[in-house]
Motif scaffolding. Structure first.
Motif, PDB file in Angstrom:
ATOM      1  N   ASN A  83       0.832  -1.197   0.000  1.00  0.00           N
ATOM      2  CA  ASN A  83       0.000   0.000   0.000  1.00  0.00           C
ATOM      3  C   ASN A  83       0.868   1.249   0.000  1.00  0.00           C
ATOM      4  N   GLN A  84       0.230   2.423   0.070  1.00  0.00           N
ATOM      5  CA  GLN A  84       0.961   3.657  -0.176  1.00  0.00           C
ATOM      6  C   GLN A  84       1.825   4.103   0.986  1.00  0.00           C
ATOM      7  N   GLY A  85       1.670   3.526   2.149  1.00  0.00           N
ATOM      8  CA  GLY A  85       2.482   3.917   3.297  1.00  0.00           C
ATOM      9  C   GLY A  85       1.860   3.418   4.590  1.00  0.00           C
ATOM     10  N   ALA A  86       2.557   3.650   5.677  1.00  0.00           N
ATOM     11  CA  ALA A  86       2.050   3.238   6.981  1.00  0.00           C
ATOM     12  C   ALA A  86       0.676   3.852   7.230  1.00  0.00           C
ATOM     13  N   THR A  87      -0.223   3.069   7.798  1.00  0.00           N
ATOM     14  CA  THR A  87      -1.617   3.490   7.977  1.00  0.00           C
ATOM     15  C   THR A  87      -1.902   3.805   9.435  1.00  0.00           C
ATOM     16  N   SER A 111       2.452 -17.454  -6.676  1.00  0.00           N
ATOM     17  CA  SER A 111       3.212 -16.881  -5.564  1.00  0.00           C
ATOM     18  C   SER A 111       2.654 -15.503  -5.225  1.00  0.00           C
ATOM     19  N   LEU A 112       2.541 -15.246  -3.938  1.00  0.00           N
ATOM     20  CA  LEU A 112       1.990 -13.982  -3.450  1.00  0.00           C
ATOM     21  C   LEU A 112       2.935 -13.368  -2.436  1.00  0.00           C
ATOM     22  N   GLU A 113       3.227 -12.077  -2.623  1.00  0.00           N
ATOM     23  CA  GLU A 113       3.885 -11.272  -1.600  1.00  0.00           C
ATOM     24  C   GLU A 113       2.868 -10.234  -1.133  1.00  0.00           C
ATOM     25  N   TYR A 114       2.364 -10.414   0.080  1.00  0.00           N
ATOM     26  CA  TYR A 114       1.389  -9.491   0.653  1.00  0.00           C
ATOM     27  C   TYR A 114       2.137  -8.664   1.688  1.00  0.00           C
ATOM     28  N   LEU A 115       2.458  -7.414   1.317  1.00  0.00           N
ATOM     29  CA  LEU A 115       3.417  -6.609   2.075  1.00  0.00           C
ATOM     30  C   LEU A 115       2.828  -5.262   2.494  1.00  0.00           C
ATOM     31  N   PRO A 116       1.765  -5.246   3.269  1.00  0.00           N
ATOM     32  CA  PRO A 116       1.223  -3.959   3.715  1.00  0.00           C
ATOM     33  C   PRO A 116       2.195  -3.252   4.653  1.00  0.00           C
ATOM     34  N   GLU A 117       2.195  -1.943   4.605  1.00  0.00           N
ATOM     35  CA  GLU A 117       3.013  -1.158   5.528  1.00  0.00           C
ATOM     36  C   GLU A 117       2.457  -1.299   6.947  1.00  0.00           C
ATOM     37  N   PRO A 118       3.284  -1.075   7.956  1.00  0.00           N
ATOM     38  CA  PRO A 118       2.824  -1.244   9.342  1.00  0.00           C
ATOM     39  C   PRO A 118       1.669  -0.319   9.710  1.00  0.00           C
ATOM     40  N   PHE A 144       3.442 -10.125   5.432  1.00  0.00           N
ATOM     41  CA  PHE A 144       3.940  -9.218   6.463  1.00  0.00           C
ATOM     42  C   PHE A 144       2.768  -8.696   7.289  1.00  0.00           C
ATOM     43  N   ASP A 145       2.998  -8.524   8.586  1.00  0.00           N
ATOM     44  CA  ASP A 145       2.008  -7.911   9.471  1.00  0.00           C
ATOM     45  C   ASP A 145       2.771  -7.211  10.587  1.00  0.00           C
ATOM     46  N   ALA A 146       2.535  -5.912  10.783  1.00  0.00           N
ATOM     47  CA  ALA A 146       3.330  -5.176  11.760  1.00  0.00           C
ATOM     48  C   ALA A 146       2.567  -3.975  12.291  1.00  0.00           C
ATOM     49  N   PHE A 147       2.974  -3.524  13.473  1.00  0.00           N
ATOM     50  CA  PHE A 147       2.388  -2.307  14.040  1.00  0.00           C
ATOM     51  C   PHE A 147       3.411  -1.589  14.907  1.00  0.00           C
ATOM     52  N   THR A 148       3.194  -0.296  15.067  1.00  0.00           N
ATOM     53  CA  THR A 148       3.935   0.512  16.006  1.00  0.00           C
ATOM     54  C   THR A 148       2.944   1.421  16.716  1.00  0.00           C
ATOM     55  N   MET A 149       3.418   2.190  17.689  1.00  0.00           N
ATOM     56  CA  MET A 149       2.535   3.028  18.498  1.00  0.00           C
ATOM     57  C   MET A 149       3.014   4.472  18.462  1.00  0.00           C
ATOM     58  N   HIS A 150       2.060   5.397  18.541  1.00  0.00           N
ATOM     59  CA  HIS A 150       2.427   6.811  18.482  1.00  0.00           C
ATOM     60  C   HIS A 150       1.462   7.639  19.310  1.00  0.00           C
ATOM     61  N   ASP A 151       2.026   8.440  20.180  1.00  0.00           N
ATOM     62  CA  ASP A 151       1.249   9.404  20.950  1.00  0.00           C
ATOM     63  C   ASP A 151       1.635  10.798  20.460  1.00  0.00           C
ATOM     64  N   LEU A 249      10.445   1.715  14.345  1.00  0.00           N
ATOM     65  CA  LEU A 249       9.970   1.208  13.064  1.00  0.00           C
ATOM     66  C   LEU A 249      11.086   1.034  12.035  1.00  0.00           C
ATOM     67  N   ARG A 250      12.136   1.840  12.110  1.00  0.00           N
ATOM     68  CA  ARG A 250      13.193   1.740  11.093  1.00  0.00           C
ATOM     69  C   ARG A 250      13.886   0.388  11.148  1.00  0.00           C
ATOM     70  N   TYR A 251      14.062  -0.179  12.344  1.00  0.00           N
ATOM     71  CA  TYR A 251      14.702  -1.481  12.453  1.00  0.00           C
ATOM     72  C   TYR A 251      13.774  -2.595  11.952  1.00  0.00           C
ATOM     73  N   LEU A 252      12.488  -2.398  12.155  1.00  0.00           N
ATOM     74  CA  LEU A 252      11.525  -3.370  11.646  1.00  0.00           C
ATOM     75  C   LEU A 252      11.508  -3.349  10.113  1.00  0.00           C
ATOM     76  N   ARG A 253      11.540  -2.167   9.536  1.00  0.00           N
ATOM     77  CA  ARG A 253      11.599  -2.061   8.075  1.00  0.00           C
ATOM     78  C   ARG A 253      12.866  -2.713   7.527  1.00  0.00           C
ATOM     79  N   GLN A 254      13.966  -2.528   8.235  1.00  0.00           N
ATOM     80  CA  GLN A 254      15.221  -3.132   7.802  1.00  0.00           C
ATOM     81  C   GLN A 254      15.120  -4.657   7.816  1.00  0.00           C
ATOM     82  N   ALA A 255      14.441  -5.177   8.834  1.00  0.00           N
ATOM     83  CA  ALA A 255      14.239  -6.625   8.899  1.00  0.00           C
ATOM     84  C   ALA A 255      13.432  -7.121   7.703  1.00  0.00           C
ATOM     85  N   PHE A 256      12.368  -6.408   7.367  1.00  0.00           N
ATOM     86  CA  PHE A 256      11.559  -6.796   6.214  1.00  0.00           C
ATOM     87  C   PHE A 256      12.390  -6.776   4.929  1.00  0.00           C
ATOM     88  N   GLU A 257      13.237  -5.746   4.796  1.00  0.00           N
ATOM     89  CA  GLU A 257      14.068  -5.642   3.600  1.00  0.00           C
ATOM     90  C   GLU A 257      15.094  -6.763   3.533  1.00  0.00           C
TER      91      GLU A 257
END
Length: 280
Positions: A83-87, A111-118, A144-151, A249-257
């Protein structure tokens, strides 16, 4: 095209077929907030693979959203969807929560790569999500399935609820893997200082050497600072499951890459082996 009515749950419904050595979309239906524009063939290693970017007009998930997606991959197709970016997932009233269901059907030799942003979970957000994957025995999938938190106030306020379910079937059979996570009004101590979390599911035909692939993935993840990762075999030798916790999140993205090229290498090696067997 858009054939949905205002009363329907928002949906994205795509079907893929193989034509002239390429994957194309043969059915596309979407309702607000989903938007689908042009797709591309841009993978030099897999010229038959179709890259699809799904966008949302709202740009976020809101408290009472009900979102449904279905992807159906025909025999021999190859699809990479993101998708276009983290949601952002915004706050929900105390009596409601957003719901998202994703159904993925991957037919023989596809073959399917389902790679939604976190997902970015804001304070008091509530989300229930389900991913159901039905993958043919000789098909491939990377999920891929991921989340982060933001206040936004800079404090330590967390989301209200996150419920996540992943279900894997092979060729319409009984579930081989069912993973459920539920966090309700989490305390910051349970995160142990980590700020981003993810799961990766790799589904492969039985011919693959899972132990060798597990070793490659483990070595790749160990090189990333700020990341904790664990790779384990899925039931019935269906593939591998990876759990990730990152400082941000940057380390998680690096892991995905790092995971993605290892998965693709496994596919390309298998295709080459099959071609050599066919010509030999």
């Amino acid at each position: 095209m858009n054939n949905a009515t205002a009363s329907d749950a928002a949906r994205l419904d795509l079907s893929f077929v193989r034509r002239a050595d390429r994957t194309v979309i043969d059915r596309r239906m979407f309702a607000w907030p989903f938007v689908l524009t042009r797709s591309f063939h841009v993978d030099p290693d897999r010229p038959d693979c179709l890259s699809v970017i799904v966008q949302t007009a709202s740009g976020a998930v809101h408290g009472e959203d009900s979102l449904a997606q279905r992807l159906m991959l025909g025999p021999g197709t190859a699809v990479c969807l993101t998708n276009q970016g983290a949601t952002s997932v915004h706050r929900a009233d105390p009596t409601v929560r957003a719901v998202e269901t994703v159904r993925l059907d991957v037919a023989s030799s596809a073959s399917l790569e389902y790679l939604p942003e976190p997902r970015i979970l804001f304070p008091d957000a509530a989300l229930s999500q389900t991913i159901e994957l039905d993958c043919a025995t000789d098909a491939y999938a990377l999920i891929f399935d991921a989340f982060t938190m933001h206040d936004p106030c800079g404090g330590a306020r967390y989301f209200r609820e996150l419920e996540s379910t992943f279900c894997l079937r092979r060729s319409g059979g009984e579930p081989l893997l069912m993973e459920r996570t539920r966090l309700f009004r989490p305390d910051r101590r349970i995160f142990c200082g980590y700020g981003a979390f993810g799961s990766v599911f790799i589904v492969l035909p039985p011919a693959h050497d899972l132990r060798k692939l597990q070793g490659k993935l483990t070595a790749a993840l160990e090189r990333i600072k700020g990341l904790y990762g664990a790779v384990s075999a899925s039931p019935a030798q269906a593939g591998l499951a990876i759990r990730l916790a990152a400082l941000d999140l940057r380390y998680l993205r690096q892991a995905f890459e790092n995971i993605k090229p290892i998965y693709r290498e496994a596919i390309v090696d298998q295709l080459r082996s099959e071609n050599l067997s066919a010509t030999g």
